[in-house]
Motif scaffolding. Structure first.
Motif, short mmCIF file in Angstrom:
data_model
loop_
_atom_site.label_atom_id
_atom_site.label_comp_id
_atom_site.label_asym_id
_atom_site.label_seq_id
_atom_site.Cartn_x
_atom_site.Cartn_y
_atom_site.Cartn_z
N SER A 57 14.24 51.34 15.17
CA SER A 57 15.59 51.38 15.73
C SER A 57 15.79 50.36 16.85
N LYS A 58 14.71 50.03 17.56
CA LYS A 58 14.83 49.07 18.67
C LYS A 58 15.15 47.67 18.18
N LYS A 59 14.93 47.41 16.90
CA LYS A 59 15.18 46.09 16.34
C LYS A 59 16.54 46.00 15.63
N LEU A 60 17.34 47.04 15.79
CA LEU A 60 18.66 47.08 15.17
C LEU A 60 19.75 47.07 16.23
N SER A 61 20.90 46.53 15.89
CA SER A 61 22.03 46.58 16.80
C SER A 61 22.56 48.01 16.85
N ASP A 62 23.31 48.31 17.89
CA ASP A 62 23.87 49.65 18.03
C ASP A 62 24.75 49.99 16.83
N MET A 63 25.56 49.04 16.38
CA MET A 63 26.44 49.28 15.24
C MET A 63 25.63 49.57 13.97
N LYS A 64 24.57 48.79 13.76
CA LYS A 64 23.74 48.99 12.57
C LYS A 64 23.02 50.34 12.63
N ARG A 65 22.53 50.70 13.81
CA ARG A 65 21.86 52.01 13.97
C ARG A 65 22.80 53.14 13.61
N ARG A 66 24.01 53.08 14.13
CA ARG A 66 24.95 54.16 13.88
C ARG A 66 25.35 54.23 12.40
N HIS A 67 25.47 53.08 11.77
CA HIS A 67 25.77 53.05 10.34
C HIS A 67 24.64 53.68 9.53
N LEU A 68 23.40 53.29 9.84
CA LEU A 68 22.25 53.84 9.13
C LEU A 68 22.07 55.32 9.41
#
Length: 207
Positions: A51-62
């Motif tokens: 999760s630390k390697k993902l943007s906030d938007m990408k994390r929330r989408h996933l």
């Protein structure tokens, strides 16, 4: 045997593999969160990683996809009081245990990110760097991180003077500056060095 091979051997025997990870060990404020996820191989999710390697938007989408497609998932936490009483390591292990126990489906084995496992009623294995190697752990990492970020945004609404929306409780220069300016709030972890130092200074001045 590599981590990839371990994950493959579990699935090859039709075992239900649960990924487990935490978020929030380092911050000076707020609860520590953990998540447990059993992915559904019939509904794969692309893009899972630490999760630390993902943007906030990408994390929330996933996170939305994980909650929708996983066989089972659960998020749990340990409170600030529990962190200060137990210490962060034991509180993290307890949050992980709660997450696994709250799953609607009992896993055969739990793969835990890091170098140690909580005491569980199911078989478990610690995997260093597992949040970027094993999809189920990546999914748990994403759920734990997004849940904690949401909790810190709520704390920001209660205590806007600390700017939790910007640093999520981590000991950044901004956070330490606001701590010195406004003092320790009820949601800060008093067992952590920078917070404890401020409390000690206040006690010395009052003597």
């Amino acid at each position: 045997m590599t981590t990839t091979q371990i994950a493959f051997s579990f699935s090859a025997t039709d075992e239900l593999v649960c990924g487990v990870d935490e978020a929030g060990r380092g911050p000076l404020a707020g609860p520590v969160f953990a998540a447990a996820v059993i992915l559904d191989p019939m509904q794969p999710i692309d893009g899972l990683r630490d999760s630390k390697k993902l943007s906030d938007m990408k994390r929330r989408h996933l996170a939305g996809l994980i909650r929708e497609k996983a066989k089972a998932w659960a998020v749990a936490q340990c409170s600030i009081a529990e962190i200060d009483e137990l210490n962060i390591l034991h509180a993290t292990m307890l949050a992980m245990k709660r997450a696994v126990e709250n799953l609607s489906v009992t896993p055969s084995v739990a793969l835990v990110d890091g170098n140690r496992c909580p005491v569980l009623s199911v078989r478990s294995e610690a995997i260093v760097g597992g949040d970027d190697k094993v999809d189920a752990i990546s999914a748990a990492s994403i759920l734990a991180k997004t849940a904690r970020d949401e909790a810190l945004m709520q704390l920001h609404d209660q205590y806007p003077q600390y700017a939790f929306d910007r640093h999520k409780g981590y000991p950044t220069a901004l956070h330490l500056e606001r701590l010195r300016e406004h003092g320790v709030s009820p949601v800060h972890r008093t067992s952590y060095g920078p917070v404890r130092a401020l409390l000690d200074q206040k006690e010395e001045k009052s003597c």
